[in-house]
Structures are given as structure tokens and as C-alpha cells.
Design a protein around this motif. Structure first.
Motif, PDB file in Angstrom:
ATOM      1  N   GLN A  39       0.874  -1.001   0.105  1.00  0.00           N
ATOM      2  CA  GLN A  39       0.156   0.124  -0.332  1.00  0.00           C
ATOM      3  C   GLN A  39       0.580   1.325  -0.480  1.00  0.00           C
ATOM      4  O   GLN A  39       1.676   1.047   1.312  1.00  0.00           O
ATOM      5  N   ALA A  40       0.617   2.059  -1.135  1.00  0.00           N
ATOM      6  CA  ALA A  40       1.348   3.644  -0.957  1.00  0.00           C
ATOM      7  C   ALA A  40      -0.207   4.353  -0.785  1.00  0.00           C
ATOM      8  O   ALA A  40      -0.826   4.396  -0.083  1.00  0.00           O
ATOM      9  N   ARG A  45      -4.936  -0.321  -1.068  1.00  0.00           N
ATOM     10  CA  ARG A  45      -3.787  -1.845  -0.483  1.00  0.00           C
ATOM     11  C   ARG A  45      -4.279  -2.296  -1.947  1.00  0.00           C
ATOM     12  O   ARG A  45      -5.250  -3.034  -2.250  1.00  0.00           O
ATOM     13  N   GLU A  46      -3.031  -3.311  -2.443  1.00  0.00           N
ATOM     14  CA  GLU A  46      -3.139  -4.076  -3.679  1.00  0.00           C
ATOM     15  C   GLU A  46      -2.324  -5.741  -3.081  1.00  0.00           C
ATOM     16  O   GLU A  46      -1.236  -5.585  -2.600  1.00  0.00           O
ATOM     17  N   ALA A  47      -2.828  -6.275  -3.790  1.00  0.00           N
ATOM     18  CA  ALA A  47      -2.267  -7.801  -3.938  1.00  0.00           C
ATOM     19  C   ALA A  47      -1.101  -8.107  -4.159  1.00  0.00           C
ATOM     20  O   ALA A  47      -1.102  -7.364  -6.105  1.00  0.00           O
ATOM     21  N   VAL A  48      -0.289  -7.960  -4.338  1.00  0.00           N
ATOM     22  CA  VAL A  48       0.841  -8.505  -4.711  1.00  0.00           C
ATOM     23  C   VAL A  48       1.466 -10.208  -5.241  1.00  0.00           C
ATOM     24  O   VAL A  48       1.576 -10.106  -7.393  1.00  0.00           O
ATOM     25  N   ALA A  49       1.039 -10.548  -4.905  1.00  0.00           N
ATOM     26  CA  ALA A  49       1.502 -12.089  -5.211  1.00  0.00           C
ATOM     27  C   ALA A  49       1.209 -13.161  -3.610  1.00  0.00           C
ATOM     28  O   ALA A  49       1.048 -12.622  -2.730  1.00  0.00           O
ATOM     29  N   ALA A  50       0.557 -14.494  -4.509  1.00  0.00           N
ATOM     30  CA  ALA A  50       0.553 -15.114  -3.077  1.00  0.00           C
ATOM     31  C   ALA A  50       0.305 -16.852  -3.048  1.00  0.00           C
ATOM     32  O   ALA A  50       0.993 -16.989  -4.707  1.00  0.00           O
ATOM     33  N   ILE A  51       0.899 -17.575  -2.227  1.00  0.00           N
ATOM     34  CA  ILE A  51       1.394 -19.200  -2.852  1.00  0.00           C
ATOM     35  C   ILE A  51       0.875 -19.872  -1.534  1.00  0.00           C
ATOM     36  O   ILE A  51       0.603 -19.583  -0.850  1.00  0.00           O
ATOM     37  N   THR A  78       8.638 -19.951   6.850  1.00  0.00           N
ATOM     38  CA  THR A  78       9.405 -18.441   5.832  1.00  0.00           C
ATOM     39  C   THR A  78       9.439 -18.184   4.085  1.00  0.00           C
ATOM     40  O   THR A  78       9.201 -19.204   3.286  1.00  0.00           O
ATOM     41  N   LEU A  79       8.053 -16.974   4.243  1.00  0.00           N
ATOM     42  CA  LEU A  79       7.903 -16.423   3.156  1.00  0.00           C
ATOM     43  C   LEU A  79       8.934 -15.625   2.408  1.00  0.00           C
ATOM     44  O   LEU A  79       9.368 -14.698   3.129  1.00  0.00           O
ATOM     45  N   TYR A  80       8.868 -15.470   0.923  1.00  0.00           N
ATOM     46  CA  TYR A  80      10.229 -14.647   0.517  1.00  0.00           C
ATOM     47  C   TYR A  80       9.370 -13.919  -0.665  1.00  0.00           C
ATOM     48  O   TYR A  80       8.718 -14.135  -1.262  1.00  0.00           O
ATOM     49  N   LEU A  81       9.517 -13.041  -0.818  1.00  0.00           N
ATOM     50  CA  LEU A  81       9.145 -12.171  -2.216  1.00  0.00           C
ATOM     51  C   LEU A  81      10.979 -11.519  -2.253  1.00  0.00           C
ATOM     52  O   LEU A  81      11.197  -9.795  -2.106  1.00  0.00           O
ATOM     53  N   GLN A  82      11.500 -11.920  -3.769  1.00  0.00           N
ATOM     54  CA  GLN A  82      12.577 -11.429  -4.417  1.00  0.00           C
ATOM     55  C   GLN A  82      12.127 -10.334  -5.194  1.00  0.00           C
ATOM     56  O   GLN A  82      11.035 -10.667  -6.470  1.00  0.00           O
ATOM     57  N   MET A  83      12.743  -9.266  -5.292  1.00  0.00           N
ATOM     58  CA  MET A  83      12.241  -8.463  -6.114  1.00  0.00           C
ATOM     59  C   MET A  83      13.290  -7.554  -7.015  1.00  0.00           C
ATOM     60  O   MET A  83      14.014  -7.440  -6.456  1.00  0.00           O
ATOM     61  N   ASN A  84      13.198  -7.818  -8.220  1.00  0.00           N
ATOM     62  CA  ASN A  84      13.771  -7.128  -9.225  1.00  0.00           C
ATOM     63  C   ASN A  84      13.938  -6.283 -10.483  1.00  0.00           C
ATOM     64  O   ASN A  84      12.467  -6.111  -9.837  1.00  0.00           O
ATOM     65  N   LYS A  85      14.095  -5.390 -10.151  1.00  0.00           N
ATOM     66  CA  LYS A  85      14.648  -4.190 -11.303  1.00  0.00           C
ATOM     67  C   LYS A  85      13.195  -3.744 -10.799  1.00  0.00           C
ATOM     68  O   LYS A  85      12.268  -3.098 -11.075  1.00  0.00           O
ATOM     69  N   LEU A  86      13.670  -3.288  -9.594  1.00  0.00           N
ATOM     70  CA  LEU A  86      12.692  -2.060  -8.503  1.00  0.00           C
ATOM     71  C   LEU A  86      12.364  -1.656  -9.266  1.00  0.00           C
ATOM     72  O   LEU A  86      13.045   0.018 -10.025  1.00  0.00           O
ATOM     73  N   ARG A  87      11.181  -0.875  -9.718  1.00  0.00           N
ATOM     74  CA  ARG A  87      10.944   1.246  -9.946  1.00  0.00           C
ATOM     75  C   ARG A  87      10.066   1.518  -8.776  1.00  0.00           C
ATOM     76  O   ARG A  87      10.326   1.117  -7.730  1.00  0.00           O
ATOM     77  N   PRO A  88      10.257   2.660  -9.296  1.00  0.00           N
ATOM     78  CA  PRO A  88       9.821   3.729  -8.141  1.00  0.00           C
ATOM     79  C   PRO A  88       8.356   3.408  -7.942  1.00  0.00           C
ATOM     80  O   PRO A  88       7.628   4.118  -7.043  1.00  0.00           O
ATOM     81  N   GLY A  89       7.572   3.353  -8.912  1.00  0.00           N
ATOM     82  CA  GLY A  89       6.069   2.998  -8.658  1.00  0.00           C
ATOM     83  C   GLY A  89       5.381   1.325  -8.069  1.00  0.00           C
ATOM     84  O   GLY A  89       5.327   1.377  -7.295  1.00  0.00           O
ATOM     85  N   ASP A  90       7.130   0.879  -7.399  1.00  0.00           N
ATOM     86  CA  ASP A  90       6.938  -0.353  -6.316  1.00  0.00           C
ATOM     87  C   ASP A  90       7.073   0.332  -5.356  1.00  0.00           C
ATOM     88  O   ASP A  90       6.597  -0.232  -4.194  1.00  0.00           O
ATOM     89  N   THR A  91       7.294   1.604  -4.841  1.00  0.00           N
ATOM     90  CA  THR A  91       7.731   2.097  -3.126  1.00  0.00           C
ATOM     91  C   THR A  91       5.616   1.859  -2.557  1.00  0.00           C
ATOM     92  O   THR A  91       4.775   2.828  -2.864  1.00  0.00           O
ATOM     93  N   ALA A  92       6.200   1.646  -1.321  1.00  0.00           N
ATOM     94  CA  ALA A  92       5.274   1.288  -1.014  1.00  0.00           C
ATOM     95  C   ALA A  92       5.188   0.445   0.386  1.00  0.00           C
ATOM     96  O   ALA A  92       6.740  -0.112   0.939  1.00  0.00           O
ATOM     97  N   MET A  93       3.999   0.101   1.412  1.00  0.00           N
ATOM     98  CA  MET A  93       4.507  -0.682   2.661  1.00  0.00           C
ATOM     99  C   MET A  93       4.300  -1.546   2.013  1.00  0.00           C
ATOM    100  O   MET A  93       3.234  -1.888   1.302  1.00  0.00           O
ATOM    101  N   GLY A 116       0.985  -8.561   8.878  1.00  0.00           N
ATOM    102  CA  GLY A 116       2.353  -8.778   9.389  1.00  0.00           C
ATOM    103  C   GLY A 116       2.100  -7.083  10.020  1.00  0.00           C
ATOM    104  O   GLY A 116       1.337  -6.381   9.654  1.00  0.00           O
ATOM    105  N   GLN A 117       3.443  -6.459  10.934  1.00  0.00           N
ATOM    106  CA  GLN A 117       3.348  -5.227  10.449  1.00  0.00           C
ATOM    107  C   GLN A 117       3.609  -4.244   9.747  1.00  0.00           C
ATOM    108  O   GLN A 117       3.812  -2.881   9.705  1.00  0.00           O
ATOM    109  N   GLY A 118       4.365  -5.200   8.921  1.00  0.00           N
ATOM    110  CA  GLY A 118       4.655  -4.098   7.105  1.00  0.00           C
ATOM    111  C   GLY A 118       6.351  -3.724   7.237  1.00  0.00           C
ATOM    112  O   GLY A 118       7.066  -3.970   7.859  1.00  0.00           O
ATOM    113  N   THR A 119       6.920  -3.927   6.031  1.00  0.00           N
ATOM    114  CA  THR A 119       8.369  -3.514   5.972  1.00  0.00           C
ATOM    115  C   THR A 119       7.941  -2.035   4.892  1.00  0.00           C
ATOM    116  O   THR A 119       8.022  -2.930   3.666  1.00  0.00           O
TER     117      THR A 119
END
Length: 125
Positions: A39-40, A45-51, A78-93, A116-119
Motif C-alpha cells: 500500500q502506497a 492496498r493491492e495484492a502483489v503475490a500469493a502462494i 518463512t515466506l520470501y518475495l524476491q524483487m528485481n528491477k525495482l521501479r519507483p512505482g513499487d514504493t510502498a509499505m 504482519g506489521q509491514g516493511t
């Protein structure tokens, strides 16, 4: 009850990478869906990924396909989100979330109940 705690956020330049982690506690079976949301400021809030914890086909929002990878290490809870080629539009909690699976783990169709509390992820241009 599921307790979630995210880590790994930070500030990066556009084109850089970050990997987020989420440690899940009190998971007792494989019926749990795990996901990442963001969420920016000023946006919903938007969903990014799930499994599914048992490992069926993951879900991704269109804007991150080909750039982000969701994965998990169940032995470490533990769950991971590998984020590559990040863009300014990815800025969010970024939030880790979970739910007990019903028909599927689609974050676009089903409500996630544990959070969770967010990062914070900040991508500069």
C-alpha cells in the motif's frame, strides 16, 4: 492463530533488488495461503503475490510479473518475495498476510485474515 513478521525492506535505486522475508509462527498444517500485499500513500492496498503453503501455482499482479518471485521455506516457516528491477512505482509499505485456504489462495478473490506489521520499500529514480 498465525503470527507474521516481515523484514528486508529498505531504500534502493531504480533497477535494484531487495528480498523481503516473512516468518510465520503458529502454523500447524498445510492449509495456509501466504501472500504479499502493498500500500502506497493515497492508494488502496493491492495484492502483489500469493502462494499455497503446499506449493500450487502462485499468483502475481500484472505489474510485477517477470520481476518478482514469491517462494517459501516451510522448514523455516518463512515466506520470501524476491524483487528485481525495482521501479519507483513499487514504493510502498509491504505486508505479509495469511489465510486458511478454502477453494484457492487467490488474493484477488479471497480475504486474507492475518497480517504482519509491514516493511517499507522505497525505490528512488
Amino acid at each position: 492463530q498465525v503470527h507474521l513478521e516481515e523484514s528486508g525492506g529498505g531504500s534502493v535505486q531504480a533497477g535494484g533488488s531487495l528480498t523481503l522475508s516473512c516468518v510465520a509462527s503458529e502454523v500447524t498444517d498445510n492449509s495456509v495461503c501466504m501472500g504479499w500485499f502493498r500500500q502506497a500513500p493515497g492508494k488502496e492496498r493491492e495484492a502483489v503475490a500469493a502462494i499455497w503453503r503446499l506449493g500450487d501455482t502462485p499468483y502475481y499482479t500484472d505489474s510485477v510479473k517477470g520481476r518478482f518471485i514469491i517462494s517459501q521455506d516451510n522448514a523455516k516457516n518463512t515466506l520470501y518475495l524476491q524483487m528485481n528491477k525495482l521501479r519507483p512505482g513499487d514504493t510502498a509499505m509491504y505486508y505479509c498476510a495469511a489465510r486458511h485456504r478454502s477453494a484457492s489462495c487467490s488474493p484477488f478473490s479471497y480475504q486474507y485474515n492475518y497480517w504482519g506489521q509491514g516493511t517499507q520499500v522505497t525505490v528512488s529514480s
